[in-house]
Write an enzyme that holds these catalytic residues in place. Structure first.
Site, PDB file in Angstrom:
ATOM      1  N   ASP A  12      33.075  19.846   4.326  1.00 45.24           N
ATOM      2  CA  ASP A  12      32.208  20.972   3.986  1.00 45.24           C
ATOM      3  C   ASP A  12      33.024  22.158   3.485  1.00 45.24           C
ATOM      4  O   ASP A  12      34.034  22.542   4.099  1.00 45.24           O
ATOM      5  CB  ASP A  12      31.408  21.430   5.213  1.00 45.24           C
ATOM      6  CG  ASP A  12      30.397  20.398   5.674  1.00 45.24           C
ATOM      7  OD1 ASP A  12      30.091  19.470   4.905  1.00 45.24           O
ATOM      8  OD2 ASP A  12      29.901  20.532   6.812  1.00 45.24           O
ATOM      9  N   LYS A  39      26.355  14.273   7.499  1.00 47.04           N
ATOM     10  CA  LYS A  39      25.383  14.111   8.578  1.00 47.04           C
ATOM     11  C   LYS A  39      25.756  12.979   9.533  1.00 47.04           C
ATOM     12  O   LYS A  39      25.544  13.080  10.739  1.00 47.04           O
ATOM     13  CB  LYS A  39      23.982  13.904   7.999  1.00 47.04           C
ATOM     14  CG  LYS A  39      23.480  15.098   7.190  1.00 47.04           C
ATOM     15  CD  LYS A  39      22.026  14.974   6.809  1.00 47.04           C
ATOM     16  CE  LYS A  39      21.116  15.223   7.983  1.00 47.04           C
ATOM     17  NZ  LYS A  39      21.228  16.575   8.532  1.00 47.04           N
ATOM     18  N   ALA A  41      28.895  11.834  10.237  1.00 51.49           N
ATOM     19  CA  ALA A  41      30.019  12.303  11.040  1.00 51.49           C
ATOM     20  C   ALA A  41      29.574  13.364  12.041  1.00 51.49           C
ATOM     21  O   ALA A  41      30.004  13.370  13.204  1.00 51.49           O
ATOM     22  CB  ALA A  41      31.111  12.853  10.130  1.00 51.49           C
ATOM     23  N   ASN A  42      28.715  14.285  11.599  1.00 55.03           N
ATOM     24  CA  ASN A  42      28.225  15.333  12.497  1.00 55.03           C
ATOM     25  C   ASN A  42      27.488  14.748  13.691  1.00 55.03           C
ATOM     26  O   ASN A  42      27.705  15.145  14.844  1.00 55.03           O
ATOM     27  CB  ASN A  42      27.277  16.268  11.742  1.00 55.03           C
ATOM     28  CG  ASN A  42      27.994  17.189  10.779  1.00 55.03           C
ATOM     29  OD1 ASN A  42      29.220  17.275  10.772  1.00 55.03           O
ATOM     30  ND2 ASN A  42      27.227  17.884   9.947  1.00 55.03           N
ATOM     31  N   GLU A 139      21.919  10.282   3.679  1.00 54.66           N
ATOM     32  CA  GLU A 139      22.997  10.598   2.729  1.00 54.66           C
ATOM     33  C   GLU A 139      23.765   9.337   2.327  1.00 54.66           C
ATOM     34  O   GLU A 139      24.876   9.422   1.819  1.00 54.66           O
ATOM     35  CB  GLU A 139      23.955  11.625   3.353  1.00 54.66           C
ATOM     36  CG  GLU A 139      23.360  13.014   3.450  1.00 54.66           C
ATOM     37  CD  GLU A 139      24.324  14.036   4.015  1.00 54.66           C
ATOM     38  OE1 GLU A 139      24.100  15.239   3.764  1.00 54.66           O
ATOM     39  OE2 GLU A 139      25.284  13.662   4.710  1.00 54.66           O
ATOM     40  N   GLY A 224      11.066  26.033  17.867  1.00 54.15           N
ATOM     41  CA  GLY A 224      11.126  24.877  18.748  1.00 54.15           C
ATOM     42  C   GLY A 224      10.859  23.585  18.002  1.00 54.15           C
ATOM     43  O   GLY A 224      11.287  23.420  16.858  1.00 54.15           O
ATOM     44  N   ASP A 245      24.923  30.884  12.367  1.00 51.80           N
ATOM     45  CA  ASP A 245      25.145  29.820  11.383  1.00 51.80           C
ATOM     46  C   ASP A 245      24.396  28.570  11.839  1.00 51.80           C
ATOM     47  O   ASP A 245      24.747  27.959  12.847  1.00 51.80           O
ATOM     48  CB  ASP A 245      26.643  29.532  11.273  1.00 51.80           C
ATOM     49  CG  ASP A 245      26.979  28.532  10.165  1.00 51.80           C
ATOM     50  OD1 ASP A 245      26.054  27.911   9.621  1.00 51.80           O
ATOM     51  OD2 ASP A 245      28.172  28.392   9.857  1.00 51.80           O
ATOM     52  N   GLY A 250      20.583  20.587  13.082  1.00 53.63           N
ATOM     53  CA  GLY A 250      19.735  19.401  13.132  1.00 53.63           C
ATOM     54  C   GLY A 250      20.523  18.157  13.503  1.00 53.63           C
ATOM     55  O   GLY A 250      20.017  17.272  14.211  1.00 53.63           O
ATOM     56  N   ASP A 251      21.776  18.084  13.048  1.00 51.56           N
ATOM     57  CA  ASP A 251      22.626  16.953  13.404  1.00 51.56           C
ATOM     58  C   ASP A 251      22.992  16.983  14.885  1.00 51.56           C
ATOM     59  O   ASP A 251      23.050  15.936  15.535  1.00 51.56           O
ATOM     60  CB  ASP A 251      23.901  16.966  12.558  1.00 51.56           C
ATOM     61  CG  ASP A 251      23.617  16.800  11.076  1.00 51.56           C
ATOM     62  OD1 ASP A 251      22.617  16.134  10.739  1.00 51.56           O
ATOM     63  OD2 ASP A 251      24.385  17.332  10.262  1.00 51.56           O
TER      64      ASP A 251
END
Length: 302
Positions: A12, A39, A41-42, A139, A224, A245, A250-251
């Site tokens: 990133d 996504k 890896a996260n 992805e 939520g 940030d 979401g990941d």
């Protein structure tokens, strides 16, 4: 038991800016961060930090970006023995613009991620067991996700799918998963209807179940999330934090959810923990470096 993640690996490049520019506008950023991402890896890192044994299946390029992209995963003990190396394409990159308050816009260059294919599926078939959870995103090529679903069904593994980045061209077969976790923007795109609040999110979750998902979760950021099962539709309120940030939140949610389900936590508890983990990740800059550890989330909830 393990969480097996089949997905993307990126580096990133994150620009910090006062306001995300609109089309045709040029703005000056306050700074630049580089951080491992993607996504897949996260979610692998998030699951690992939340207590799971994690195996990541993916592709990187034969370049200097690969070492940077895998650094934190290797450091934190994610099993990287099933990562392929592309000789044709570079490691995936993501250009991320983050504005004050944490909102972001992301452009992804898939690179080696779109070279995932038969070799990766072969690895998946060899290592996946009925006790494992399979985690995927969007992805990587659609056909790889479809084949992985067939493999998981045959083996008897649960599948958690994050339909991001969302596409109205997703094959219907991709919705036949155990758990689907779009955010409100992704749910709007997938269903062709606006999802803006708890009420519309509940309707979207019900509709996602009619498309094939056993459990549908619609994330609403600070509002939520809602989740629908065969037993009804439920609401989990947002967690109040000082967000700086939101990249990767979401990941973190899906990785944390997978880890706690792998640990056999009851569904309401796993949802609550994942919601808190995602919120905590927004309080620091960057994606992977901000991902919380299980002990930190446990203290936050207490």
């Amino acid at each position: 038991m393990s969480v097996v993640v089949l997905g993307s690996i990126n580096l990133d490049l994150i620009a910090q800016i006062d306001k995300i520019p609109v089309a045709g506008e040029t703005r000056i950023a306050q700074g630049l961060l580089t951080s491992p991402g993607g996504k897949g890896a996260n979610q692998a890192l998030a699951a690992r930090r939340m207590g799971a044994e994690v195996i990541l299946i993916g592709m990187v390029g034969d370049d200097a970006f690969a070492m940077q992209a895998l650094r934190i995963l290797r450091q934190d003990g994610v099993d990287l023995s099933h990562i392929g190396v592309s000789r044709q394409h570079p490691t995936g990159l993501a250009f991320i613009t983050v504005e004050v308050g944490g909102q972001n816009a992301i452009t992804v260059i898939p690179g080696a991620n779109y070279e995932l294919g038969a070799e990766a599926l072969g690895r998946l078939e060899r290592i996946l067991t009925p006790q494992d959870l399979l985690v995927m995103q969007a992805e990587i090529p659609f056909e790889v996700i479809e084949r992985a679903l067939i493999i998981a069904r045959r083996i008897g593994s649960q599948v958690l799918w994050d339909p991001a980045p969302a596409s109205p061209q997703f094959p219907h077969s991709l919705f036949h998963v155990d758990v689907i976790t779009p955010n409100q923007t992704e749910a709007s795109l997938l269903l062709g209807t606006a999802v803006t609040d708890v009420r519309s999110a509940k309707a979207a979750a019900r509709q996602l179940r009619t498309l094939g998902a056993e459990i549908a979760i619609v994330k609403l950021g600070a509002q939520g999330l809602v989740w629908a099962t065969a037993h009804g539709v439920f609401y989990e309120p947002g967690v109040a934090v000082q967000a700086v940030d939101a990249v990767g939140a979401g990941d973190v949610f899906l990785g944390a959810l997978a880890a706690r389900l792998d640990a056999k936590d009851p569904w309401p508890q796993a949802i609550k923990i994942a919601n808190h983990a995602a919120a905590l990740s927004t309080t620091q800059k960057g994606a992977q470096p901000s991902f919380p550890w299980w002990n930190d989330v446990r203290k936050m909830i207490k």
